[in-house]
Design a protein around this motif. Structure first.
Motif, PDB file in Angstrom:
ATOM      1  N   ASP A 229       0.828  -1.202   0.000  1.00  0.00           N
ATOM      2  CA  ASP A 229       0.000   0.000   0.000  1.00  0.00           C
ATOM      3  C   ASP A 229       0.864   1.255   0.000  1.00  0.00           C
ATOM      4  O   ASP A 229       0.555   2.234  -0.687  1.00  0.00           O
ATOM      5  CB  ASP A 229      -0.932   0.011   1.214  1.00  0.00           C
ATOM      6  CG  ASP A 229      -2.034  -1.014   1.105  1.00  0.00           C
ATOM      7  OD1 ASP A 229      -2.311  -1.478  -0.025  1.00  0.00           O
ATOM      8  OD2 ASP A 229      -2.612  -1.371   2.155  1.00  0.00           O
ATOM      9  N   GLY A 230       1.958   1.224   0.766  1.00  0.00           N
ATOM     10  CA  GLY A 230       2.874   2.360   0.798  1.00  0.00           C
ATOM     11  C   GLY A 230       3.529   2.598  -0.551  1.00  0.00           C
ATOM     12  O   GLY A 230       3.624   3.734  -1.021  1.00  0.00           O
ATOM     13  N   VAL A 231       3.977   1.516  -1.187  1.00  0.00           N
ATOM     14  CA  VAL A 231       4.591   1.635  -2.511  1.00  0.00           C
ATOM     15  C   VAL A 231       3.572   2.127  -3.531  1.00  0.00           C
ATOM     16  O   VAL A 231       3.852   2.997  -4.350  1.00  0.00           O
ATOM     17  CB  VAL A 231       5.210   0.290  -2.950  1.00  0.00           C
ATOM     18  CG1 VAL A 231       5.635   0.325  -4.400  1.00  0.00           C
ATOM     19  CG2 VAL A 231       6.392  -0.060  -2.066  1.00  0.00           C
ATOM     20  N   GLY A 232       2.351   1.585  -3.451  1.00  0.00           N
ATOM     21  CA  GLY A 232       1.291   2.023  -4.360  1.00  0.00           C
ATOM     22  C   GLY A 232       0.932   3.480  -4.162  1.00  0.00           C
ATOM     23  O   GLY A 232       0.714   4.220  -5.128  1.00  0.00           O
ATOM     24  N   GLY A 233       0.883   3.919  -2.911  1.00  0.00           N
ATOM     25  CA  GLY A 233       0.607   5.319  -2.627  1.00  0.00           C
ATOM     26  C   GLY A 233       1.705   6.235  -3.132  1.00  0.00           C
ATOM     27  O   GLY A 233       1.446   7.304  -3.683  1.00  0.00           O
TER      28      GLY A 233
END
Length: 64
Positions: free
Chosen positions: A53-57
């Motif tokens: 989720d962090g990478v996607g954000g």
């Protein structure tokens, strides 16, 4: 759940392609491990999911 399913489908296609061309190394092993964690929903899944989720954000905020 939608992001998880998208990640599973994309990683599955990538793994299939890498197996098809017989090119699996450490990076691909990491991809396969991530795929396994997403599918299995183990106790490590929240950590892997929050990382994804962090990478996607981060990638979603990039502007070209």
């Amino acid at each position: 759940m939608l992001v998880t399913m998208s990640a599973v489908v994309l990683l599955g296609l990538l793994i299939w392609f890498l197996l098809r061309i017989r090119y699996l190394r450490w990076l691909e092993l990491t991809i396969c491990t991530t795929f396994g964690f997403l599918l299995a929903k183990t106790t490590a899944e929240p950590l892997v999911q929050s990382l994804l989720d962090g990478v996607g954000g981060f990638l979603g905020q990039l502007r070209f």
